[in-house]
Design an enzyme around this catalytic site. Structure first.
Site, PDB file in Angstrom:
ATOM      1  N   THR A 112     -15.316  -4.316 -20.222  1.00  0.00           N
ATOM      2  CA  THR A 112     -16.137  -4.110 -18.739  1.00  0.00           C
ATOM      3  C   THR A 112     -15.800  -2.685 -18.534  1.00  0.00           C
ATOM      4  O   THR A 112     -16.459  -2.115 -17.358  1.00  0.00           O
ATOM      5  CB  THR A 112     -15.344  -4.959 -17.573  1.00  0.00           C
ATOM      6  OG1 THR A 112     -13.979  -4.621 -17.393  1.00  0.00           O
ATOM      7  CG2 THR A 112     -15.690  -6.547 -17.883  1.00  0.00           C
ATOM      8  N   LYS A 113     -15.041  -1.795 -19.051  1.00  0.00           N
ATOM      9  CA  LYS A 113     -14.838  -0.493 -18.764  1.00  0.00           C
ATOM     10  C   LYS A 113     -15.962   0.411 -18.938  1.00  0.00           C
ATOM     11  O   LYS A 113     -16.966   0.181 -19.659  1.00  0.00           O
ATOM     12  CB  LYS A 113     -13.661  -0.084 -19.558  1.00  0.00           C
ATOM     13  CG  LYS A 113     -12.249  -0.739 -19.187  1.00  0.00           C
ATOM     14  CD  LYS A 113     -11.913  -0.852 -17.874  1.00  0.00           C
ATOM     15  CE  LYS A 113     -10.643  -1.427 -17.402  1.00  0.00           C
ATOM     16  NZ  LYS A 113     -10.602  -2.661 -17.345  1.00  0.00           N
TER      17      LYS A 113
END
Length: 413
Positions: A198-199
């Site tokens: 998700t980064k």
């Protein structure tokens, strides 16, 4: 009072736009790079990792990069590199991911949880000093750039009575964050990044430690592979020796060539991805600013730096409806959300393993009850952003109408 959104489930209609909370975009170039490594016959730590370490360090303005299996392992290794006595006090924000505090415990140290300013989600010099007054001088400090916002690392270190070489920065949210005109990544003992799915620079898993200290960088390279003086790549090169030594404890926490090759390809897209995140944040700002009961995320002043917009965390203050009811109402509209984070002091394990101030952590408790993270990622469309904003406006209007009806004596208390 029972409000409409609590009482009446709303079915997803044909006009609803599905908005997932997160999106892990692995570009075609990154996929091709992974396939190239898979075909090469060498997939673990090797030349691709070394190349990615150098490229990433350049992007964040650091002298050295050390690829690791996760940001959590990065924080643990960085703390171990400080060579602190066992059981030393290490200050940490309570408004962080649990893994960041587990890293302190796994490094053999004692985490001291620090309160935050509800406006920023981050500790202040005052909350740092409060912890120091009660528990004494710490041996080290971890600082998180929460949501991608800019923490004032020098001011926090000064409040803790520590030099910057006793500060480990948790930059899991901060690929793209700037302090002043410099990217986050240098100036302290070590800075730890995440490449989780998700980064801002997604690889699925993986992390990077950056540092300006060549001795620390070499120690970290050994410590990520059991403390061995030579990794497999160097041992198996033509003319390499099978011999190695282990002079200090280490972990199995290395990055692979597959991840590194993907990372080098993904880095080329980072500037445009960051521009898109900023555009999305601005679009949210414009449409949510006028909705009563919604507080927009804190953002740094221009002189302080630049937000990476890893998260877009709003605060909800709707009278008569709690945060979880809003989450449920958005879910019924096919809109995904999350909460970052459950404060660490509210998690059972840390009541036994962390030190918590006797006065409590009221700032974090206040913030947590209001927090809601909205979707924000480069492939999020304007139409999807508008759908999220329209849904929040509808929920707020419906809640206001329900309360007005109740005040008129026509509703149900």
């Amino acid at each position: 009072m029972t409000t409409g959104i609590n009482a009446v489930p709303r079915s997803i209609g044909t006009d609803d736009i599905a908005v997932p909370f997160a999106d892990c975009h692995i570009t075609e170039e990154a996929q091709a790079a992974a396939l190239r490594v898979l075909r090469s016959g060498w997939v673990t730590t090797g030349r691709e990792v070394a190349a990615f370490e150098a490229s990433f360090a350049t992007v964040v303005g650091a002298e050295y990069g050390v690829g690791v299996s996760s940001c959590t392992h990065g924080i643990e290794l960085a703390l171990r590199s400080l060579d602190l006595p066992p059981g030393s006090l290490v200050l940490s924000s309570t408004m962080t991911f649990c893994g960041a505090v587990q890293a302190i415990v796994h490094a053999g140290q004692l985490p001291v949880l620090v309160d935050v300013d509800p406006k920023t989600g981050m500790p202040t010099p005052a909350t740092i000093r409060t912890a120091v007054r009660e528990f004494g001088p710490p041996a080290a400090l971890t600082v998180v750039h929460w949501a991608g916002d800019v923490a004032d690392v020098p001011a926090l270190a000064e409040a803790a009575g520590l030099p910057l070489d006793r500060v480990v920065v948790d930059a899991a949210h901060a690929v793209g964050t700037y302090a002043g005109d410099r990217p986050i990544g240098s100036g302290c003992a070590a800075t730890c990044f995440s490449f989780y799915a998700t980064k801002n620079l997604p690889l699925g898993e993986g992390g990077m430690i950056t540092t300006d200290d060549p001795v620390r960088a070499e120690w970290l390279r050994r410590a990520r592979l059991h403390g061995m003086t030579a990794d497999a790549w160097r041992r198996y090169l033509p003319g390499g020796s099978w011999r190695y030594n282990v002079a200090a404890p280490g972990l199995k926490a290395n990055l692979t060539d597959i991840q590194a090759a993907m990372g080098r390809a993904q880095l080329a897209y980072l500037p445009r991805w960051q521009r898109r995140r900023a555009q999305i944040a601005a679009r949210y700002d414009e449409q949510l600013a006028g909705i009563p009961g919604i507080t927009l995320p804190h953002r740094p002043a221009l002189r302080d730096g630049k937000h990476a917009w890893h998260l877009y965390p709003i605060q909800l203050r709707f009278a008569g409806i709690d945060r979880d009811a809003v989450i449920a109402a958005l879910s019924e509209r096919a809109i995904g959300t999350s909460v970052h984070f459950i404060p660490v002091h509210r998690l059972a394990y840390f009541s036994q393993t962390a030190v918590i101030p006797s006065i409590g952590l009221a700032g974090a408790d206040t913030l947590f009850d209001r927090l809601l993270s909205l979707p924000i990622y480069p492939r999020l469309t304007d139409e999807q952003v508008d759908a999220v904003c329209a849904a929040l406006a509808d929920i707020a209007q419906q809640n206001l109408a329900d309360r007005t009806t109740c005040k008129d004596g026509k509703g149900t208390e």
